[in-house]
Design an enzyme around this catalytic site. Sequence first.
Site, short mmCIF file in Angstrom:
data_model
loop_
_atom_site.label_atom_id
_atom_site.label_comp_id
_atom_site.label_asym_id
_atom_site.label_seq_id
_atom_site.Cartn_x
_atom_site.Cartn_y
_atom_site.Cartn_z
N ARG A 61 42.66 47.55 36.97
CA ARG A 61 42.82 46.93 35.65
C ARG A 61 41.50 46.75 34.90
O ARG A 61 41.39 47.10 33.73
CB ARG A 61 43.45 45.53 35.75
CG ARG A 61 44.93 45.49 35.69
CD ARG A 61 45.42 44.34 36.52
NE ARG A 61 45.05 44.58 37.89
CZ ARG A 61 45.78 45.31 38.72
NH1 ARG A 61 46.92 45.78 38.35
NH2 ARG A 61 45.38 45.55 39.96
N THR A 62 40.54 46.15 35.57
CA THR A 62 39.34 45.75 34.83
C THR A 62 38.61 46.98 34.29
O THR A 62 38.31 47.08 33.11
CB THR A 62 38.42 44.90 35.72
OG1 THR A 62 39.19 43.84 36.25
CG2 THR A 62 37.26 44.33 34.94
N LYS A 90 21.57 55.31 47.89
CA LYS A 90 20.27 55.80 48.36
C LYS A 90 19.25 54.66 48.37
O LYS A 90 18.07 54.88 48.57
CB LYS A 90 19.75 56.89 47.43
CG LYS A 90 20.67 58.07 47.27
CD LYS A 90 20.05 59.05 46.27
CE LYS A 90 21.01 60.16 45.91
NZ LYS A 90 20.56 60.89 44.73
N ARG A 111 30.54 45.69 38.07
CA ARG A 111 31.20 44.93 39.15
C ARG A 111 30.41 45.19 40.41
O ARG A 111 30.07 46.33 40.71
CB ARG A 111 32.65 45.38 39.33
CG ARG A 111 33.29 44.78 40.57
CD ARG A 111 34.78 45.03 40.62
NE ARG A 111 35.50 44.17 39.69
CZ ARG A 111 36.83 44.08 39.64
NH1 ARG A 111 37.56 44.79 40.48
NH2 ARG A 111 37.42 43.29 38.78
N HIS A 139 34.42 35.88 37.30
CA HIS A 139 35.05 37.05 36.68
C HIS A 139 35.45 36.62 35.27
O HIS A 139 36.61 36.43 34.96
CB HIS A 139 36.28 37.45 37.51
CG HIS A 139 36.86 38.79 37.18
ND1 HIS A 139 36.54 39.49 36.03
CD2 HIS A 139 37.77 39.55 37.84
CE1 HIS A 139 37.22 40.62 36.01
NE2 HIS A 139 37.98 40.68 37.09
C1 NCD Z 1 40.92 40.39 40.48
C2 NCD Z 1 39.50 40.63 40.98
O1 NCD Z 1 39.06 41.77 41.09
O2 NCD Z 1 38.84 39.63 41.21
N1 NCD Z 1 41.51 41.51 39.92
C3 NCD Z 1 41.29 41.80 38.60
O3 NCD Z 1 40.18 41.99 38.18
N2 NCD Z 1 42.34 41.81 37.79
C4 NCD Z 1 41.77 39.70 41.46
C5 NCD Z 1 41.91 40.27 42.85
O4 NCD Z 1 41.36 41.30 43.19
O5 NCD Z 1 42.62 39.62 43.62
#
Ligand code: NCD
Length: 482
Positions: A61-62, A90, A111, A139
């Site tokens: 999703r993100t 590396k 991320r 997040h």
């Molecule tokens: C979440 C995450 O990555 O923290 N997912 C997301 O970004 N929608 C929640 C999860 O992974 O449980």
Amino acid sequence: MPRSFVSIDELTNDEIEAVFQLADRFLDEMATSGKPFRIQGRCELAQEHILATIFHEPSTRTRLSFETAMLRMGGNIISCADARSSSSSKGETIADAVRVLENYADVIVIRHPFEGAARVASEYTDVPVINAGDGSHEHPTQTLCDLYTLRVARGDQQGKRGAEVLKDLNVVLRGDLQHGRTVHSLAYALARFGARILPDPAPGCGFPDHVRRRLARDYNCYPLNKKEIDELSDAAFPADVLYLTPEEPHQLALMPDVVDVWLRLSKKQQKAVRGIKSVDAFYATRLQLERLEPGEDVADYPAIDSEFLKQRRYRNSRVLHPLPRVDELSYDIDRDKRSIYFEQAAYGVPVRMALVAALLELEPSVLQNASPASSYAQYSHANGVRCSNKRCVTRQESEQRYLVSKYWIVDERDLTLRCAYCDYEQEVLVVSRASTHKYTTDVAHWRDIDSKDLVLFADEHDAVEAGYQAKKRQTRSARSAK
Ligand code: NCD
């Protein structure tokens, strides 16, 4: 410096509302007919811009909603979806990676498993950095999607729009509150907007200490979970869980334990707690299996199914989830009109379009010139105390080559530091001068030392290990000889 979005606290409530109004506008202008949450087509707002996504942890999703958001605005994307295919495998550091990437893209979405990684990235580049999740820490863009979803759902119920509708909501945060980064950012935001938070953690998965401390210090909020309430068995507590933003912060800030929290509540506050009869929203989360210590297990993970939702008091409750789900949401509630987790995922596109447009200043007057400033003084020194969180970016071998620990002094009297990267707090017991290599355990002396000369240690053992010596107490005869 351009503005980044690393922590939810980097947008004020007004700015969040301004971002939401821009998301509303994108939906008004571009939503699919019959599906008011889904963007279709393209505009030309970002046609000169490139967004980079660099993901060192799995994501659906993100990452894809950021990329869709940029494409829907007519922009372009470059993507690194897997750390193994990037130079970090590396040994390339975060600082070097973003200093290279800033030549290719106008905004970087990152991320990373290291807590505080996005903060480091934002310090080493001159393009906006967006935190798409840093370990268990925060997040914040998921939180924007969560708040926006609540705002739409609640606004539709009340016939209102605007972030004001978040005030006084009763929101249950369920599941893995310890390792889940989404619930950390969300708790801070709900506290700021004046919602009532009801934590309902899986056994052993309550908010970690640093989250509770930040909630208490920064927002005067005191979460009590089920176990603590049970310990108050003779306190005739009316709710399973309680999370309060007190009206009299100074009074509550002094409270040493949960019994006192209840007893010292004003009559009005006690009445407010008794008044928690309904739940406006459940925010369910999955067990963050990948973040458990080896051998760690969690039994009796709370789940929501159609039977659970039959309870009268949940008649108007909405069910949210950042997704992906495992067993904590039964598929038999997917068609229930209270389940809004797929809309929540859809809102990821307009909300992220609005955020990117705001950070790239493609739309004027959404954000102020600078991020809100911290009210705490900062301490930093190449030597001395290390962050106590082993997942902190400052503790990682690769990043230690260049990163210097940095802290906020959140309690000047007891000398408590909060890591500026991952938020973990610790008290320091030793104060010393770099110029003389002498230390004292009388921490009140820290104010007498020039900030460049000040070196703090967790304890005497660490000070001695670093080659520091205890400062000799002046004897009475030496003093009188002066
Ligand atoms: C979440 C995450 O990555 O923290 N997912 C997301 O970004 N929608 C929640 C999860 O992974 O449980």
